[in-house]
Design an enzyme around this catalytic site. Structure first.
Site, PDB file in Angstrom:
ATOM      1  N   SER A 104      42.785  52.780 -12.458  1.00  0.00           N
ATOM      2  CA  SER A 104      42.628  51.909 -11.338  1.00  0.00           C
ATOM      3  C   SER A 104      42.508  52.524 -10.023  1.00  0.00           C
ATOM      4  O   SER A 104      43.044  53.733  -9.908  1.00  0.00           O
ATOM      5  CB  SER A 104      43.997  51.214 -11.357  1.00  0.00           C
ATOM      6  OG  SER A 104      43.944  50.438 -12.444  1.00  0.00           O
ATOM      7  N   LYS A 139      25.863  45.252  -7.041  1.00  0.00           N
ATOM      8  CA  LYS A 139      24.304  45.335  -6.364  1.00  0.00           C
ATOM      9  C   LYS A 139      23.621  46.602  -6.901  1.00  0.00           C
ATOM     10  O   LYS A 139      24.205  47.511  -6.881  1.00  0.00           O
ATOM     11  CB  LYS A 139      24.646  45.560  -4.750  1.00  0.00           C
ATOM     12  CG  LYS A 139      23.170  45.320  -4.251  1.00  0.00           C
ATOM     13  CD  LYS A 139      23.370  44.986  -2.546  1.00  0.00           C
ATOM     14  CE  LYS A 139      23.115  46.422  -1.803  1.00  0.00           C
ATOM     15  NZ  LYS A 139      22.303  47.251  -2.244  1.00  0.00           N
ATOM     16  N   ASN A 180       0.864  -1.234  -0.024  1.00  0.00           N
ATOM     17  CA  ASN A 180       0.079   0.038   0.003  1.00  0.00           C
ATOM     18  C   ASN A 180       0.792   1.224  -0.045  1.00  0.00           C
ATOM     19  O   ASN A 180       1.878   1.301   0.857  1.00  0.00           O
ATOM     20  CB  ASN A 180      -0.797  -0.097   1.427  1.00  0.00           C
ATOM     21  CG  ASN A 180      -1.701   1.344   1.328  1.00  0.00           C
ATOM     22  OD1 ASN A 180      -2.047   1.849   0.417  1.00  0.00           O
ATOM     23  ND2 ASN A 180      -2.118   1.747   2.752  1.00  0.00           N
ATOM     24  N   TYR A 193      27.381  54.505  -0.017  1.00  0.00           N
ATOM     25  CA  TYR A 193      26.733  54.671   1.598  1.00  0.00           C
ATOM     26  C   TYR A 193      27.311  55.698   2.354  1.00  0.00           C
ATOM     27  O   TYR A 193      28.502  55.726   2.587  1.00  0.00           O
ATOM     28  CB  TYR A 193      26.647  53.372   2.225  1.00  0.00           C
ATOM     29  CG  TYR A 193      25.898  53.138   3.582  1.00  0.00           C
ATOM     30  CD1 TYR A 193      24.672  53.549   3.561  1.00  0.00           C
ATOM     31  CD2 TYR A 193      26.578  52.812   4.770  1.00  0.00           C
ATOM     32  CE1 TYR A 193      23.857  53.535   4.837  1.00  0.00           C
ATOM     33  CE2 TYR A 193      25.937  52.654   5.991  1.00  0.00           C
ATOM     34  CZ  TYR A 193      24.603  53.031   5.912  1.00  0.00           C
ATOM     35  OH  TYR A 193      23.889  52.926   7.020  1.00  0.00           O
ATOM     36  N   HIS A 226      38.055  43.844 -12.725  1.00  0.00           N
ATOM     37  CA  HIS A 226      38.537  43.083 -11.477  1.00  0.00           C
ATOM     38  C   HIS A 226      38.760  43.919 -10.279  1.00  0.00           C
ATOM     39  O   HIS A 226      38.876  45.138 -10.391  1.00  0.00           O
ATOM     40  CB  HIS A 226      40.025  42.352 -11.902  1.00  0.00           C
ATOM     41  CG  HIS A 226      40.850  43.379 -12.880  1.00  0.00           C
ATOM     42  ND1 HIS A 226      41.557  42.597 -13.750  1.00  0.00           N
ATOM     43  CD2 HIS A 226      41.090  44.388 -13.119  1.00  0.00           C
ATOM     44  CE1 HIS A 226      41.973  43.360 -14.415  1.00  0.00           C
ATOM     45  NE2 HIS A 226      41.885  44.515 -14.187  1.00  0.00           N
TER      46      HIS A 226
END
Length: 485
Positions: free
Chosen positions: A416, A362, A181, A398, A374
């Site tokens: 750079s 992000k 079953n 920020y 890089h």
């Protein structure tokens, strides 16, 4: 006639405590293949296009109820909820479900919320078998090489089911039966409703057993039959973490095979994990150690991996993504990403673009052909087409309280170690020198430089750090220089 010609309802039992999981999360909410166990069961049920779906919940219902509602939204159909206040057996659980099916006449399939491998194809085959020959109950069975612990299916000469005998009650002859079953049934609604009213709890557990409905139906002269599943692995239940892992591995094996048969090359299926909602194009190459999760979409001729995890990502045709972790973002056609790249939510890399080694992004939109080769962080930024961001640059977004946006135009070249102190805009065709800190907008075509001429303070180390290794090395070098001079 097929199952589609008959009205049906599906009841999914998901009220149990699942104590063997040893978890604060209700058992059916544990996931494999990017879906919870109950989500797998509800998707299989919905595949029948039944008139009703009822989920019976109880233990942990504050968790399970919202999860069921979310799946219903994904399926774009109603899933009724029945509450089993006390877990008083499977028969009682179905009694609770029948309150939501008042007046329904047709076939009721009862399945479980912890059988994630069970497919709508198998449920449809059960339904077809049930309606092909008028039957009170059809038991979905499976044949096992080792049926120990399962209830054995006893049939008469006509093939009808006469009993389901549990292991502890089985004679040696019955224990030799390999058909067992599965706990999944198809019922005639009227007969089920009548039999449920007759269930009694005079057993060792003091519970109402759904399997007792079979005996009641036979006692009233109704036929009980069985349909054997083509693949017993579909009916494997999940009761603990070991079984969860086993089910997950089997589901992934099937998903990986489907991807390969669809035209993808998977170099090492054993180390490749693909969620069930993932879409993969043709002529894709997936290298070892790759995880494709959520609703990730991989285009044609894409190369992914090794050692790459993509969650809810969209990868355009011809792109290459190597040793990357990416979430909720889009990579354009023929773009290159990696190695060791971290793509955070909200990133869009345009066609022929590049995100190179040790780059993090992000909420960044990067235009066609633009490159971040890089050692760079790009956050809250827009970069135009065919621009190049120099190594070790940082988009300083920020200020300690709020995030700010940086806009870089097209055909920009930055040296750079450039710092972009947001909010700031760099115009089309502008350049920046190495080590520049950009605090103000840069006009199109301008060269931005910052900082004065380099000043060397002779003898500073010997005066301020006397006795240190640096001071000793400096003094020795100066002595050599003086001698040579």
């Amino acid at each position: 006639m097929s199952a589609s010609d008959f009205s049906s309802a599906v009841v999914v039992l998901a009220a149990g405590a699942g104590t063997r999981m040893k978890s604060d999360l209700q058992k059916t909410l544990h996931s494999i293949g990017g879906r919870s166990l109950i989500s797998h069961s509800l998707h299989a049920a919905a595949g029948l296009n039944p008139e009703h779906i009822v989920a019976v919940i109880g233990h942990g219902r504050d968790q399970v109820g919202p999860a069921v509602a979310q799946v219903a939204e994904e399926l774009d159909r109603e899933v009724l909820i029945a509450i089993q206040e006390e877990q008083n057996g499977t028969g009682h659980a179905v009694q609770c479900a029948m309150d939501q099916l008042e007046g329904f006449e047709g076939t009721i399939i009862v399945t479980n919320g912890d059988v994630p491998l069970l497919t709508d194809h198998t449920l449809s085959a059960l339904l077809d078998a049930h309606v092909e020959v008028p039957t009170a109950v059809t038991v979905l069975t499976m044949r096992l090489d080792d049926p120990t612990g399962y209830g054995r299916i006893v049939r008469n000469e006509e093939g009808e089911v006469t009993a389901i005998v549990e292991q502890k009650d089985a004679s040696a002859e019955v224990q030799a039966i390999d058909e067992v079953n599965s706990g999944v049934f198809a019922f005639d609604a009227a007969i089920l409703r009548s039999a449920l009213a007759e269930l009694k709890s005079d057993n060792a557990q003091g519970e109402l057993y759904l399997t007792d409905v079979l005996g009641i139906a036979r006692g009233e002269g109704h036929p009980v039959r069985a349909h054997t599943a083509a693949d017993a692995r579909e009916l494997a239940g999940v009761n603990d973490r070991v079984q969860l892992a086993e089910a997950g591995a089997e589901l992934n094996r099937r998903t990986v095979i489907a991807a390969m048969r669809g035209g993808a090359t998977i170099v090492d299926p054993a180390t490749t994990w693909i969620d069930v909602e993932v879409s993969i194009g043709r002529d894709v190459i997936i290298h070892p150690g790759t995880q494709l999760k959520g609703e990730t979409v991989i285009g044609d001729r894409v190369e992914v991996g090794p050692d790459t995890t993509l969650t809810n990502m969209t990868i355009g045709d011809g792109a290459s993504v190597i040793r990357t972790h990416g979430f909720d973002s889009t990579i354009g056609e023929n773009a290159t990403v990696g190695p060791f790249t971290y793509i955070r939510p909200g990133t869009t890399l345009g066609p022929e673009g590049k995100l190179g080694g040790f780059v993090e992004t992000k909420k960044a939109t990067i235009g066609r052909g633009s490159k971040v080769p890089h050692l760079t962080y790009v956050g809250d930024a827009t970069i135009g087409e065919e621009s190049n961001i120099g190594a070790s640059s940082v988009f300083v977004n920020y200020d300690g309280e709020n995030k700010h946006h940086t806009t870089i135009g097209s055909h920009v070249r930055t040296g750079s170690d450039t710092m972009f102190i947001a909010p700031v805009t760099v115009g089309d065709g502008a350049y920046s020198g190495a080590g520049t800190v950009i605090k103000d907008d840069v006009p199109p075509g301008a060269l931005a430089v910052s900082g004065g001429r380099q000043r060397n303070i002779e003898g500073w180390v010997q005066k301020k750090r006397p006795g240190t290794a640096a001071a000793q090395a400096a003094e020795a070098a100066q002595n050599v220089h003086n001698q040579e001079g």
